[in-house]
Write a protein that holds these residues in place. Structure first.
Motif: not given
Length: 283
Positions: A192-219
């Motif tokens: 769901q979060l990847a869809e909101v972000a407009g990217v694939t699931r794999a890409r979303y998890t990668q860029i989320f960690k690059e920006v925040t330092g955490r994976i999405p579900l940790e945040h």
């Protein structure tokens, strides 16, 4: 085959040169109103510009892209400032027909704001060639000027592609974080979060960690625990009710996640702080 056809019909932006000028400023500075899409590229000197209540440094090899209607003040330092000013129109094309210039540079590869024009030696050669082509009376030289303008934009796009991608990635992550903040009390998946972000699931998890330092579900879990802490201190609600209100399906899982994050169970957290309030209460 259908996907190829869909890609070929996708709307794209074309940049058409209107004019190029070579300008110089003294220390007094100048206020400019940009009626068209405008690209300035500094060729000599240093200074700064003020746009949208922000100040941006200017020096050789630095560019800035303005959208129509923007007002900016450009200032030069002691040795003055020289720059090229290129105006152009943005034409949206799709399929076999041209449509209007609706969204300009907001959705194109180039985005408004500061740009790096590197390697500057190549940019300088193209700028000089464009400048002389636009002052020729021969039609073929005008066409040559348009062609070199496309080469210049390509050079700038490649020099700034990583910056633009990172900016886009940051915006995508921020969209998903806002979604978490508004819907943390509901079941949320990474898909769901990847869809909101407009990217694939794999890409979303990668860029989320690059920006925040955490994976999405940790945040997301951190957000839920913060809300639970607030409710534990401000209400007398039962643990089961608090667990459901912050997005956990059952009290047992809530207790486990809370203790892992805070170091104590929700009940111990509430008791400890309530005892602290009684100790320090002035009455």
């Amino acid at each position: 085959m259908a996907e190829d056809l869909q890609d070929s019909n996708k709307k794209r932006l074309f940049y058409s040169l209107i004019n190029i000028e070579a300008q110089s400023l003294s220390v007094n500075g100048q206020t400019l109103v940009f009626q068209d899409h405008t690209l300035i590229i500094v060729s000599e000197g240093q200074g700064w510009l003020e746009a949208e209540e922000k100040r941006f440094p200017l020096e050789k090899g630095v560019g800035f892209l303005f959208e129509p209607g923007l007002i900016s003040r450009i200032n030069a330092e002691e040795r003055g400032l020289s720059f090229y000013r290129l105006t152009f129109e943005v034409i949206e094309t799709g399929g076999s027909k041209q449509s209007g210039m609706e969204k300009g540079t907001r959705e194109g590869i180039l985005r408004s704001g500061p740009l790096s024009c590197r390697p500057f030696s190549q940019c300088a050669l193209l700028l000089e060639a464009i400048y002389h082509s636009r002052r020729s009376t021969e039609e073929i030289e005008w066409f040559a000027g348009h062609t070199r303008f496309q080469e210049l934009l390509l050079l700038i796009m490649r020099a700034n592609s990583s910056v633009i991608q990172m900016k886009g990635a940051h915006e995508a992550v921020q969209r998903s974080i806002r979604y978490m903040q508004e819907h943390y009390n509901h079941a949320i998946t990474v898909d769901q979060l990847a869809e909101v972000a407009g990217v694939t699931r794999a890409r979303y998890t990668q860029i989320f960690k690059e920006v925040t330092g955490r994976i999405p579900l940790e945040h997301l879990n951190g957000l839920r625990i913060e809300r639970a802490q607030q409710q534990l201190l401000l209400t007398n609600d039962r643990m089961h009710d608090i667990a459901l209100s912050v997005g956990y399906s059952n009290e047992y899982y809530f207790n486990r996640r809370f203790k892992r994050s805070v170091g104590v169970t929700p009940g111990q957290y509430r008791s400890f702080h309530q005892e602290g309030l009684r100790v320090f209460a002035p009455f």
